[in-house]
Write a protein that holds these residues in place. Structure first.
Motif, short mmCIF file in Angstrom:
data_model
loop_
_atom_site.label_atom_id
_atom_site.label_comp_id
_atom_site.label_asym_id
_atom_site.label_seq_id
_atom_site.Cartn_x
_atom_site.Cartn_y
_atom_site.Cartn_z
N UNK A 87 47.92 40.61 37.51
CA UNK A 87 48.81 39.48 37.31
C UNK A 87 50.21 39.93 37.71
N UNK A 88 50.86 39.11 38.55
CA UNK A 88 52.22 39.44 38.99
C UNK A 88 53.14 38.25 38.73
N UNK A 89 54.33 38.56 38.22
CA UNK A 89 55.38 37.56 38.04
C UNK A 89 56.57 38.04 38.86
N UNK A 90 56.91 37.27 39.91
CA UNK A 90 57.96 37.67 40.84
C UNK A 90 59.09 36.66 40.80
N UNK A 91 60.32 37.15 40.87
CA UNK A 91 61.47 36.26 41.01
C UNK A 91 62.45 36.86 42.00
N UNK A 92 63.27 35.99 42.59
CA UNK A 92 64.28 36.44 43.56
C UNK A 92 65.66 36.40 42.94
N UNK A 93 65.72 36.71 41.65
CA UNK A 93 66.99 36.72 40.94
C UNK A 93 67.82 37.96 41.22
N UNK A 94 68.85 38.21 40.42
CA UNK A 94 69.78 39.32 40.69
C UNK A 94 69.19 40.70 40.48
N UNK A 95 68.02 40.80 39.86
CA UNK A 95 67.42 42.13 39.66
C UNK A 95 67.82 42.74 38.33
#
Length: 480
Positions: free
Chosen positions: A394-402
């Motif tokens: 299971x992966x949860x990815x976001x393109x936020x600030x890190x």
């Protein structure tokens, strides 16, 4: 071994050089003494031959040496009437050739007492005497000296090589026997290092055998010291485990006991707020009391859940479809942050595993809530489920600030708080990711995070048994 053999080799070489030099000097000295005596005898023979010459017998080296049984004796005579030379061999007397006589005279001209190599005859030590205008050159063969020296060097070489081989074998055996306790120490240390000592009840039973831990020897002292260290570490781990269990029971008991008064506070505040005649200040205070009691209740529930998870409780295993679980989790998270962009990527076939559906749903919910809470509006959050070999992922990815590295290292700790780059915008207990990690590890899985600005991914991996990974489970057993 290299150091010992090197030093011994150097000593043997020095001894061999000194022995060879001493013996060579001794043999050369004896040869010179013998040559001096024989030179006196040949002078007498030349005198006698000179008398016979007067009687009509020619004086040649062969005539002078006639009847001499001394193999290796060389005689050369030079006078006004001519020059002759001869050598006594085991077969008789042999005249010198012109080239041999020339080599002999050249050596005499360089030094009256020297060594000369004659072609076909070998090496000779020579000396020169003069009698009545006649030059008498006497020589003795050096073959015996050279043969003795060659034999000595051969014996020394063979003895040295044999001794070094024996030394190497003896040293190797001695080292292996002497260092055997260290191998036992290394083996024990390796087995202890392979034990999981970071959590749970740990008992270190590995010890260096008593036969290899004799404190009367240096290597045995190392084994004895390691055993002492392991005893101390084992006692410390047991004490740590008792403290952890005591603290876990305290947290569980305290959380359990706090649930009742918190429920009472929340109930009385709700009951009081039903009175429409309350002053505005009183109503505001009751609303704050109710909000804080709810927050306190969530914290107590989370602490109680963590305590039970640490004790191996709270997990009820059944058949779970992770793809369906992800769809439901994203459906629950989407309304809480409509300003975010939500994506999901699941396979067409179910990803079946054995686990606690409710707790696994909580893992997905906590990860999505973490991504939603700590990223600005407009961030794209992607939830994906896949089967990779014998694992469900299971992966949860976001393109936020890190996430900053110092925060990332402590992200799964209890009461962890992010820095300004992922500042908390809503209330929370700080236990969400710690609970997620405890649930994942309770399913024998792992949870990791990789983060750079614009690319943050939480990855959860669960092992799949052969039966659970086929996707052929009864649909009725799929978690809903």
């Amino acid at each position: 071994m290299a150091a010992v053999i090197g030093f011994v080799s150097l000593i043997l070489i020095i001894v061999a050089v000194i022995t060879s030099a001493t013996l060579g000097t001794s043999l050369e000295g004896r040869l010179q003494d013998q040559l001096s005596r024989i030179a006196s005898q040949t002078t007498v023979l030349v005198k006698q031959a000179q008398i016979l010459t007067v009687a009509g017998r020619p004086m040649t080296a062969q005539n002078v040496l006639a009847g001499q049984n001394y193999p290796g004796l060389l005689l050369a005579i030079a006078s006004d009437t001519g020059a002759t030379g001869a050598l006594v061999t085991s077969e008789g007397t042999t005249a010198l050739t012109d080239s041999q006589f020339e080599a002999l005279t050249d050596a005499v001209n360089k030094s009256p007492s020297t060594s000369v190599d004659l072609d076909g005859l070998g090496s000779f030590s020579i000396t020169v005497r003069e009698y009545g205008g006649i030059g008498i050159i006497t020589g003795l063969s050096r073959d015996e000296v050279q043969s003795t020296m060659a034999q000595l060097l051969t014996v020394i070489t063979l003895a040295t090589l044999g001794g070094l081989i024996l030394l190497a074998l003896t040293t190797a055996i001695t080292i292996r026997v002497s260092l055997r306790p260290l191998r036992a120490v290394a083996g024990t240390a390796t087995r202890v290092a392979n034990q999981p000592l970071d959590r749970g009840e740990v008992t270190i039973t590995e010890r260096v055998p008593a036969s290899e831990a004799d404190p009367r020897t240096e290597t045995g002292m190392v084994g004895a010291a390691l055993n002492t260290l392991l005893d101390h570490v084992n006692d410390s781990l047991a004490s740590r485990q008792k403290n952890e269990e005591r603290m876990r029971r305290f947290v569980a008991d305290a959380s359990h006991e706090l649930r009742t008064p918190l429920a009472s506070i929340r109930g009385y505040s709700e009951l009081s707020l039903r009175d429409r005649e309350l002053p505005e200040n009183t109503q505001t205070a009751l609303e704050r009391i109710q909000a804080q009691s709810l927050r306190m209740t969530r914290l107590v529930e989370d602490l109680l859940l963590l305590a039970r998870l640490d004790e191996g409780q709270e997990l009820v295993h059944g058949t779970v479809d992770l793809a369906q679980l992800a769809l439901e989790g994203l459906a629950d998270a989407r309304p809480t942050a409509p300003e975010h962009h939500w994506n999901i990527n699941v396979p067409e076939q179910p990803v079946i595993m054995l686990g606690d559906a409710g707790r696994l749903h909580q893992v997905v919910a906590n990860l999505l809530a973490n991504a939603r809470t700590h990223t600005p509006a407009g961030t794209t959050i992607t939830l994906s489920v896949a089967r990779e070999r014998d694992e469900a992922v299971i992966r949860v990815h976001d393109d936020g600030p890190g996430i900053e590295p110092p925060v990332r290292d402590e992200l799964f700790a209890r009461f962890a708080r992010g820095d300004s780059s992922r500042a908390r915008q809503t209330g929370g207990t700080g236990l969400g990711l710690a609970i997620a990690k405890a649930i994942v590890e309770g399913h024998h899985g792992t949870i990791t995070v990789d983060s750079t600005p614009g690319d943050t991914t939480f990855t959860v991996r669960f092992p799949l048994t052969p039966a659970s990974g086929t996707g052929e489970a009864d649909p009725a057993g799929t978690a809903q």
